[in-house]
Design a protein around this motif. Structure first.
Motif, PDB file in Angstrom:
ATOM      1  N   THR A   1      -2.185  -3.760  -5.753  1.00  0.00           N
ATOM      2  CA  THR A   1      -2.208  -2.895  -4.569  1.00  0.00           C
ATOM      3  C   THR A   1      -1.836  -1.466  -4.924  1.00  0.00           C
ATOM      4  O   THR A   1      -2.461  -0.504  -4.458  1.00  0.00           O
ATOM      5  CB  THR A   1      -1.246  -3.437  -3.501  1.00  0.00           C
ATOM      6  OG1 THR A   1      -1.640  -4.765  -3.139  1.00  0.00           O
ATOM      7  CG2 THR A   1      -1.259  -2.558  -2.258  1.00  0.00           C
TER       8      THR A   1
ATOM      9  N   SER B   1     -10.303  -6.960   2.249  1.00  0.00           N
ATOM     10  CA  SER B   1      -9.278  -7.215   3.266  1.00  0.00           C
ATOM     11  C   SER B   1      -9.016  -8.712   3.322  1.00  0.00           C
ATOM     12  O   SER B   1      -9.835  -9.482   3.826  1.00  0.00           O
ATOM     13  CB  SER B   1      -9.746  -6.709   4.628  1.00  0.00           C
ATOM     14  OG  SER B   1      -8.827  -7.064   5.644  1.00  0.00           O
TER      15      SER B   1
ATOM     16  N   ARG C   1      -8.913   3.893   5.198  1.00  0.00           N
ATOM     17  CA  ARG C   1      -8.753   2.777   4.274  1.00  0.00           C
ATOM     18  C   ARG C   1      -7.545   1.908   4.657  1.00  0.00           C
ATOM     19  O   ARG C   1      -7.121   1.063   3.877  1.00  0.00           O
ATOM     20  CB  ARG C   1      -8.572   3.304   2.842  1.00  0.00           C
ATOM     21  CG  ARG C   1      -9.778   4.100   2.342  1.00  0.00           C
ATOM     22  CD  ARG C   1      -9.646   4.402   0.867  1.00  0.00           C
ATOM     23  NE  ARG C   1     -10.793   5.170   0.392  1.00  0.00           N
ATOM     24  CZ  ARG C   1     -11.296   5.115  -0.835  1.00  0.00           C
ATOM     25  NH1 ARG C   1     -10.722   4.326  -1.728  1.00  0.00           N
ATOM     26  NH2 ARG C   1     -12.329   5.849  -1.191  1.00  0.00           N
ATOM     27  N   ASP C   2      -7.040   2.112   5.840  1.00  0.00           N
ATOM     28  CA  ASP C   2      -5.862   1.362   6.289  1.00  0.00           C
ATOM     29  C   ASP C   2      -6.121  -0.133   6.420  1.00  0.00           C
ATOM     30  O   ASP C   2      -5.173  -0.931   6.437  1.00  0.00           O
ATOM     31  CB  ASP C   2      -5.378   1.888   7.649  1.00  0.00           C
ATOM     32  CG  ASP C   2      -4.772   3.277   7.560  1.00  0.00           C
ATOM     33  OD1 ASP C   2      -4.509   3.731   6.423  1.00  0.00           O
ATOM     34  OD2 ASP C   2      -4.571   3.899   8.614  1.00  0.00           O
ATOM     35  N   TYR C   3      -7.387  -0.522   6.519  1.00  0.00           N
ATOM     36  CA  TYR C   3      -7.724  -1.914   6.803  1.00  0.00           C
ATOM     37  C   TYR C   3      -8.084  -2.700   5.549  1.00  0.00           C
ATOM     38  O   TYR C   3      -8.539  -3.836   5.640  1.00  0.00           O
ATOM     39  CB  TYR C   3      -8.854  -1.965   7.836  1.00  0.00           C
ATOM     40  CG  TYR C   3      -8.520  -1.142   9.048  1.00  0.00           C
ATOM     41  CD1 TYR C   3      -7.651  -1.618  10.013  1.00  0.00           C
ATOM     42  CD2 TYR C   3      -9.009   0.165   9.182  1.00  0.00           C
ATOM     43  CE1 TYR C   3      -7.284  -0.843  11.097  1.00  0.00           C
ATOM     44  CE2 TYR C   3      -8.651   0.957  10.274  1.00  0.00           C
ATOM     45  CZ  TYR C   3      -7.788   0.439  11.224  1.00  0.00           C
ATOM     46  OH  TYR C   3      -7.413   1.229  12.294  1.00  0.00           O
TER      47      TYR C   3
ATOM     48  N   SER D   1      -2.818  -4.583   4.252  1.00  0.00           N
ATOM     49  CA  SER D   1      -2.606  -3.675   5.401  1.00  0.00           C
ATOM     50  C   SER D   1      -1.209  -3.794   5.981  1.00  0.00           C
ATOM     51  O   SER D   1      -1.009  -3.634   7.198  1.00  0.00           O
ATOM     52  CB  SER D   1      -3.653  -3.923   6.505  1.00  0.00           C
ATOM     53  OG  SER D   1      -4.954  -3.687   6.038  1.00  0.00           O
TER      54      SER D   1
ATOM     55  N   LEU E   1       0.224  -1.220   8.455  1.00  0.00           N
ATOM     56  CA  LEU E   1      -0.195  -1.311   9.860  1.00  0.00           C
ATOM     57  C   LEU E   1       0.823  -2.083  10.691  1.00  0.00           C
ATOM     58  O   LEU E   1       0.996  -1.811  11.888  1.00  0.00           O
ATOM     59  CB  LEU E   1      -1.569  -1.991   9.963  1.00  0.00           C
ATOM     60  CG  LEU E   1      -2.788  -1.161   9.543  1.00  0.00           C
ATOM     61  CD1 LEU E   1      -4.054  -1.999   9.666  1.00  0.00           C
ATOM     62  CD2 LEU E   1      -2.906   0.098  10.386  1.00  0.00           C
TER      63      LEU E   1
ATOM     64  N   LYS F   1      -9.123  -4.509  11.860  1.00  0.00           N
ATOM     65  CA  LYS F   1      -8.613  -5.399  10.818  1.00  0.00           C
ATOM     66  C   LYS F   1      -9.296  -6.757  10.902  1.00  0.00           C
ATOM     67  O   LYS F   1      -9.607  -7.372   9.865  1.00  0.00           O
ATOM     68  CB  LYS F   1      -7.093  -5.557  10.953  1.00  0.00           C
ATOM     69  CG  LYS F   1      -6.469  -6.432   9.871  1.00  0.00           C
ATOM     70  CD  LYS F   1      -6.662  -5.851   8.479  1.00  0.00           C
ATOM     71  CE  LYS F   1      -6.023  -6.722   7.412  1.00  0.00           C
ATOM     72  NZ  LYS F   1      -6.286  -6.228   6.040  1.00  0.00           N
TER      73      LYS F   1
ATOM     74  N   PRO G   1      -3.438 -11.122   7.206  1.00  0.00           N
ATOM     75  CA  PRO G   1      -4.276 -10.368   8.153  1.00  0.00           C
ATOM     76  C   PRO G   1      -4.051 -10.785   9.603  1.00  0.00           C
ATOM     77  O   PRO G   1      -4.101  -9.935  10.501  1.00  0.00           O
ATOM     78  CB  PRO G   1      -5.703 -10.693   7.696  1.00  0.00           C
ATOM     79  CG  PRO G   1      -5.568 -10.955   6.241  1.00  0.00           C
ATOM     80  CD  PRO G   1      -4.246 -11.662   6.093  1.00  0.00           C
TER      81      PRO G   1
ATOM     82  N   VAL H   1      -1.121  -8.970  10.851  1.00  0.00           N
ATOM     83  CA  VAL H   1      -1.475  -7.578  11.139  1.00  0.00           C
ATOM     84  C   VAL H   1      -2.219  -7.487  12.461  1.00  0.00           C
ATOM     85  O   VAL H   1      -1.921  -6.634  13.314  1.00  0.00           O
ATOM     86  CB  VAL H   1      -2.333  -6.988   9.997  1.00  0.00           C
ATOM     87  CG1 VAL H   1      -2.776  -5.569  10.339  1.00  0.00           C
ATOM     88  CG2 VAL H   1      -1.564  -6.996   8.678  1.00  0.00           C
TER      89      VAL H   1
END
Length: 420
Positions: free
Chosen positions: A52, A122, A284-286, A290, A293, A310, A329, A332
């Motif tokens: 990451t 993702s 690119r937050d997703y 993530s 978030l 997302k 995910p 999130v």
């Protein structure tokens, strides 16, 4: 008056000896699985953090996502065989299947998940840990030549150890491994071994310096009729969102398999579509886990449609053949949905973000008890009635179909979802 030679006295002694033997045996078996899975999970989490960090430091890596997807799918096509079924293979064996969970599943899912995160897919992480746990447990069972019933319990131990060590929630990991196997049933015979494996795996993982992120729900409001009504409405939304995620992911898998027969090409196109989505959304937050978030959600800073974005990014990633889990995910998606609903319903943002964090997960996995306990482990007991209410209602409205295809439907929830 009973004497020492009375048959009932002998029976009680025999039962006591059997319990002691059971305790020693499963402390050993589950302990071995817990230690091995804990070490693997620690390695996985530490390397995942590195992957990451590399992606964030080198934005150009995103353009390698189609090639990474093609490479992952080629590896599974060439060497995977039944390992390609991932979590579903592990669940099937825990339910009494006769297939071997291959040891090659460990490097395949590990490399596949790390590549997915390194290049920007993702996805989550629990799927990798659960699969590695199942493979380790099956290998340990083969080594000690255990019988079919003991094998099922040992695979449950591997699942609970993987889940526990990734999230730092051993009690929830224990219950998740028992509850996820069949909708409406609970495998009590695996309770102690599953718990012991989960505890050991979590302790081992923490000993490597792995740190699990924590979140705060803020002040827990006093119960009132109005608040309960708002929470029930939010829980309904959490359940429907969990249903949308599971159905959309399944639809995309079927759609891409039907129209793009070559798995490597399928993932290449999926990677290209995710790159296109990044430029359309402008963020690119997703990508990846993530996790930022979630922090934004609890702070009331998340975009109103972050949960939907997302959801789509993850569904396309997993639907086109990339490796990784669904649970992070879902956290999130749930936290950001709760953050969006909070101002509309007039409820404190961190409070509803926390309920959403657990609620969408409960709906998508059909494991309300495990999710409720996870909420207690993460947020404390002050929100206990609200967490339980959200998990039950979300579970009810998510339908019979969850993110795990091999989860058996022992008892259907309602005729409303007869199409599932």
């Amino acid at each position: 008056m009973l004497t020492l030679n009375h048959p009932l006295k002998k029976l009680k002694k025999l039962e006591f000896v059997e319990i002691i033997f059971y305790f020693i045996k499963w402390s050993f078996y589950a302990g071995v699985v817990g230690i091995l899975v804990g070490c693997l999970s620690a390695f996985f989490l530490l390397t995942l953090d590195m992957a990451t960090a590399e992606r964030l430091a080198h934005p150009w890596l995103l353009f390698g996502l189609p090639f990474a997807g093609a490479f992952i799918s080629y590896l599974y096509f060439k060497f995977g065989k039944n390992a390609g079924r991932g979590n579903n293979l592990v669940i099937e064996q825990a339910n009494g299947g006769s297939e071997t969970i291959p040891k090659r599943l460990i490097p395949l899912t590990l490399i596949g998940t790390l590549a997915t995160h390194l290049f920007g897919g993702s996805a989550g992480r629990e799927g990798t840990a659960v699969q590695m746990g199942g493979s380790v447990a099956d290998a340990v069972g083969s080594l000690f030549k255990i019988n079919a019933k003991e094998r099922r319990i040992l695979i449950i131990c591997g699942m609970s150890a993987g889940f526990s060590s990734v999230f730092g929630t051993p009690i929830a990991g224990t219950l998740f491994a028992l509850e996820v196997l069949a909708l409406g049933f609970f495998r009590e015979e695996g309770l102690f071994p599953s718990l012991w494996a989960a505890l050991i795996a979590n302790w081992v993982t923490l000993s490597f310096g792995v740190v699990h992120h924590s979140y705060q729900m803020g002040t827990i409001p006093a119960a009132s009729f109005g608040l309960i009504a708002k929470i029930m409405l939010a829980a309904l939304c959490f359940g429907l969102t969990g249903r949308l995620f599971s159905r959309l992911t399944d639809f995309l898998k079927s759609f891409f398999k039907k129209w793009i027969l070559n798995p490597a090409l399928r993932s290449f196109i999926g990677g290209a579509l995710i790159i296109l989505m990044v430029f359309v959304v402008g963020s690119r937050d997703y990508l990846g886990l993530s996790l930022p978030l979630i922090d934004q959600a609890f702070n009331g800073e998340a975009h109103p449609f972050a949960f939907l974005l997302k959801l789509f990014f993850t569904a396309f990633t997993l639907g086109t053949g990339f490796q990784g889990g669904e649970v992070t995910p879902l956290f999130v998606i749930g936290a950001t949905l709760g953050s969006t609903l909070a101002p509309i319903l007039g409820v404190a943002i961190p409070f509803l973000a926390g309920l959403g964090f657990i609620g969408v997960f409960a709906g998508a996995t059909n494991t309300p008890i495990a999710c409720f306990v996870m909420g207690l482990e993460l947020f404390g007991t002050k929100a206990l009635p609200y967490l339980f209410l959200v998990c039950v209602i979300s579970y009810l409205f998510s339908g019979n179909f969850g993110i795990y295809e091999s989860q058996k439907i022992g008892i259907r929830k309602t005729k409303l979802f007869e199409d599932d």
